[in-house]
Scaffold this motif. Structure first.
Motif, PDB file in Angstrom:
ATOM      1  N   LEU A  32       0.837  -1.206   0.000  1.00  0.00           N
ATOM      2  CA  LEU A  32       0.000   0.000   0.000  1.00  0.00           C
ATOM      3  C   LEU A  32       0.872   1.256   0.000  1.00  0.00           C
ATOM      4  N   SER A  33       1.850   1.283  -0.902  1.00  0.00           N
ATOM      5  CA  SER A  33       2.875   2.331  -0.881  1.00  0.00           C
ATOM      6  C   SER A  33       2.295   3.730  -1.003  1.00  0.00           C
ATOM      7  N   GLU A  34       1.325   3.912  -1.886  1.00  0.00           N
ATOM      8  CA  GLU A  34       0.752   5.246  -2.083  1.00  0.00           C
ATOM      9  C   GLU A  34      -0.010   5.711  -0.844  1.00  0.00           C
ATOM     10  N   LEU A  35      -0.751   4.805  -0.224  1.00  0.00           N
ATOM     11  CA  LEU A  35      -1.489   5.163   0.988  1.00  0.00           C
ATOM     12  C   LEU A  35      -0.528   5.561   2.103  1.00  0.00           C
ATOM     13  N   ARG A  36       0.585   4.845   2.205  1.00  0.00           N
ATOM     14  CA  ARG A  36       1.564   5.139   3.255  1.00  0.00           C
ATOM     15  C   ARG A  36       2.312   6.433   2.978  1.00  0.00           C
ATOM     16  N   LEU A  37       2.697   6.665   1.733  1.00  0.00           N
ATOM     17  CA  LEU A  37       3.397   7.900   1.403  1.00  0.00           C
ATOM     18  C   LEU A  37       2.493   9.103   1.632  1.00  0.00           C
ATOM     19  N   HIS A  38       1.238   8.983   1.235  1.00  0.00           N
ATOM     20  CA  HIS A  38       0.284  10.070   1.436  1.00  0.00           C
ATOM     21  C   HIS A  38       0.106  10.340   2.936  1.00  0.00           C
ATOM     22  N   ASN A  39      -0.004   9.288   3.723  1.00  0.00           N
ATOM     23  CA  ASN A  39      -0.123   9.423   5.176  1.00  0.00           C
ATOM     24  C   ASN A  39       1.093  10.134   5.769  1.00  0.00           C
ATOM     25  N   GLY A  40       2.257   9.908   5.162  1.00  0.00           N
ATOM     26  CA  GLY A  40       3.487  10.531   5.650  1.00  0.00           C
ATOM     27  C   GLY A  40       3.587  12.012   5.372  1.00  0.00           C
ATOM     28  N   TYR A  99       0.454  15.506   8.832  1.00  0.00           N
ATOM     29  CA  TYR A  99       1.221  15.483  10.075  1.00  0.00           C
ATOM     30  C   TYR A  99       0.307  15.529  11.300  1.00  0.00           C
ATOM     31  N   ARG A 100      -0.419  14.455  11.524  1.00  0.00           N
ATOM     32  CA  ARG A 100      -1.213  14.353  12.745  1.00  0.00           C
ATOM     33  C   ARG A 100      -0.262  14.219  13.935  1.00  0.00           C
ATOM     34  N   TRP A 101      -0.669  14.814  15.069  1.00  0.00           N
ATOM     35  CA  TRP A 101       0.169  14.686  16.265  1.00  0.00           C
ATOM     36  C   TRP A 101       0.158  13.257  16.791  1.00  0.00           C
ATOM     37  N   ASN A 102      -0.927  12.540  16.588  1.00  0.00           N
ATOM     38  CA  ASN A 102      -0.962  11.087  16.793  1.00  0.00           C
ATOM     39  C   ASN A 102      -1.329  10.472  15.449  1.00  0.00           C
ATOM     40  N   ARG A 103      -0.356   9.889  14.798  1.00  0.00           N
ATOM     41  CA  ARG A 103      -0.518   9.450  13.413  1.00  0.00           C
ATOM     42  C   ARG A 103      -0.767   7.951  13.345  1.00  0.00           C
ATOM     43  N   PRO A 104      -1.692   7.499  12.489  1.00  0.00           N
ATOM     44  CA  PRO A 104      -1.835   6.060  12.263  1.00  0.00           C
ATOM     45  C   PRO A 104      -0.715   5.562  11.344  1.00  0.00           C
ATOM     46  N   VAL A 105      -0.225   4.381  11.602  1.00  0.00           N
ATOM     47  CA  VAL A 105       0.831   3.797  10.774  1.00  0.00           C
ATOM     48  C   VAL A 105       0.419   2.392  10.365  1.00  0.00           C
ATOM     49  N   TYR A 106       0.451   2.142   9.058  1.00  0.00           N
ATOM     50  CA  TYR A 106       0.317   0.781   8.519  1.00  0.00           C
ATOM     51  C   TYR A 106       1.699   0.357   8.051  1.00  0.00           C
ATOM     52  N   ASP A 107       2.124  -0.842   8.443  1.00  0.00           N
ATOM     53  CA  ASP A 107       3.448  -1.312   8.040  1.00  0.00           C
ATOM     54  C   ASP A 107       3.401  -2.823   7.851  1.00  0.00           C
ATOM     55  N   VAL A 108       4.433  -3.346   7.219  1.00  0.00           N
ATOM     56  CA  VAL A 108       4.548  -4.787   6.971  1.00  0.00           C
ATOM     57  C   VAL A 108       5.892  -5.254   7.507  1.00  0.00           C
TER      58      VAL A 108
END
Length: 494
Positions: A304-312, A315-324
């Motif tokens: 889900l590279s695009e979703l993760r890059l967009h999330n990055g 800049y939420r102070w508490n950010r959700p992270v999806y990782d593998v």
């Protein structure tokens, strides 16, 4: 700052394709939340620390590339400014001495790196904003060599359509205009990670939001910017303004900022990623060849590279992270609101307080966020950023209360309970949570100590002559750095 990207130009077609791909990733992510097995068996925590580099006099040392070459350790990475580096600690469980392990890792890594950096005339400083920064350190020429940083700065300024105004009213007022996102490089933080299951993510994120103001109150460490005394945690308004893609007209229209506390309690991690896609246009529309649906239906785990890059780039102070990791997907809450420093033991104490308190509140049968409005949590956040250890906050069933009193009487016992649930032994929890208690009892954190030292040197708010101010800032920073290396918590500093 997101994943590495190469310098390039983006076309309107790139942005259209990227939007479609991000939405496709979001659809796949929603399906994964229903069908996939996320890694939840042995939840880990993690920690990252951003550092400043100074020369022997205490001024910024613009040598991060040389310093990183000398350190030659992949745990240390580049950051936005040439006076920044970042240290990533190995993640692990809290049970079995996890907090003490963080302290040991930090001290050993930083000591080894300091020896290498000092040979180049550079020294590490852990503080939220380097107080000796001057206007010339916020120019384009001071952006690190990695092309992603210049590209991101260019895209934010292009989206905004005009220069960025920094305007902070605290004990004094600072107003300046810049044509780059370099003021963001002034903000160096401690980032804490908590791995959680999809089912429990909303509870941990909501709990993190609810206590954000309390964390800031006890951990504030950024009182000076460009020679002015501003907020106790000036990083908060500075970061919010430095990466703001909105013009003044868009702000009036209610367009959401990219540095964002949020606007509501959530019921699922999907809420946050869906908001990212719905509200925010792309900054770095870089496409990955992976088809996430094909990978998922073949039994694999999509990146889900695009979703993760967009999330990055949101800049939420508490950010959700999806990782593998190890072929399995997992979710984390990334707590990004604390400053670096003052010492290693202070930062691990901040981590212990957060990990323990968020666990206790997230697992409570009667959620805290069902008893307070989201706007109250946001007001606490900004009040604590402005006033630090002296802040007053709202708390359910108590009303307005001193943040320090709230911590000592109500929240530290909960933090002990939460750490015990993580498997932390009482003696280890006691070592670090005592640091938080004593900060509250003495009214001393990094920000209040630094301000008091400046006043003892006769620096008055009415005197804006920069020469004596910066001489005093260098002197106090030198004392700060010496005490930082001694690793005695800030409440013990005279």
């Amino acid at each position: 700052m997101g994943d590495d990207v190469e310098a390039r130009e983006f076309t309107p077609a790139d942005r259209t394709r990227y939007r479609d791909k991000v939405r496709r990733c979001l659809d796949v992510f929603e399906r994964m939340l229903r069908e996939s097995a996320f890694d939840t068996d042995d939840p880990w925590t993690g920690m990252e620390v951003e550092l400043n580099l100074v020369d022997d006099a205490g001024d910024p040392a613009l040598r991060n590339a040389e310093v990183l070459d000398a350190i030659a350790n992949e745990d240390f990475q580049t950051e936005l400014g040439r006076f920044n580096i970042e240290l990533n600690l190995a993640p692990g469980p809290l049970a079995g001495g996890g907090l003490a392990s963080y302290e040991t890792q930090l001290r050993e890594s930083l000591n080894a790196a300091e020896n290498k950096a000092a040979a180049l005339g550079a020294h590490q400083v852990m503080i939220g904003i380097l107080p000796t920064l001057r206007a010339e350190h916020l120019r384009k020429e001071v952006i690190s060599e990695n092309p992603r940083y210049a590209l991101l700065s260019e895209q934010i300024l292009r989206a905004r359509g005009e220069d960025i105004t920094i305007d902070v009213q605290g004990a004094e007022r600072l107003r300046t205009t810049v044509d780059t996102i370099m003021p963001e490089a002034a903000c160096t933080s401690t980032q804490l990670h908590v791995q959680v299951s999809p089912e429990r993510f909303a509870s941990y994120w909501n709990a993190s939001q609810a206590i954000a103001g309390i964390q800031l109150a006890v951990g504030a460490n950024s009182p000076y910017l460009l020679g002015r005394q501003l907020w106790a945690e000036t990083r908060i308004p500075l970061f919010e303004q430095a990466t703001d893609t909105r013009s003044e007209e868009l702000k009036v229209q209610g367009v959401r900022p990219r540095v964002w506390f949020g606007e509501r309690w959530i019921t699922s991690v999907f809420d946050l990623f869906e908001e990212n896609v719905r509200y925010f246009p792309s900054l770095l529309p870089v496409l990955d060849p992976e088809d996430p649906l094909t990978v998922l239906e073949a039994g694999g785990t999509p990146n889900l590279s695009e979703l993760r890059l967009h999330n990055g780039t949101i800049y939420r102070w508490n950010r959700p992270v999806y990782d593998v990791s190890g072929g399995l997907p997992h979710l984390r809450v990334e707590n990004r609101l604390l400053a670096a420093g003052p010492t290693v033991v202070d930062m691990v104490a901040n981590a212990a307080f957060y990990f323990g308190l968020v666990r206790a509140l997230a697992e409570d049968e009667r959620p805290l966020w069902s008893q307070m409005s989201f706007s109250a949590a946001e007001e606490n956040f900004h009040a604590a950023a402005q006033h630090g250890i002296d802040a007053e906050v709202y708390w359910p069933r108590l009303g307005r209360v001193s943040a320090s009193e709230l911590v000592v009487r109500r929240l530290l016992p909960l933090a002990y309970e939460g750490l015990a649930a993580w498997g932390v032994e009482h003696e280890e929890a006691h070592r670090y949570l005592d640091v938080i208690e004593q900060r509250c009892v003495t009214g001393t954190n990094g920000a209040s100590w630094f301000v008091r030292q400046m006043r003892e040197r006769g620096v008055e708010l009415s005197d804006l002559d920069p020469t004596p101010r910066f001489d005093a800032l260098r002197e106090v920073l030198g004392e700060y750095r010496a005490r930082m290396n001694d690793n005695q918590p800030v409440h013990t500093w005279s």
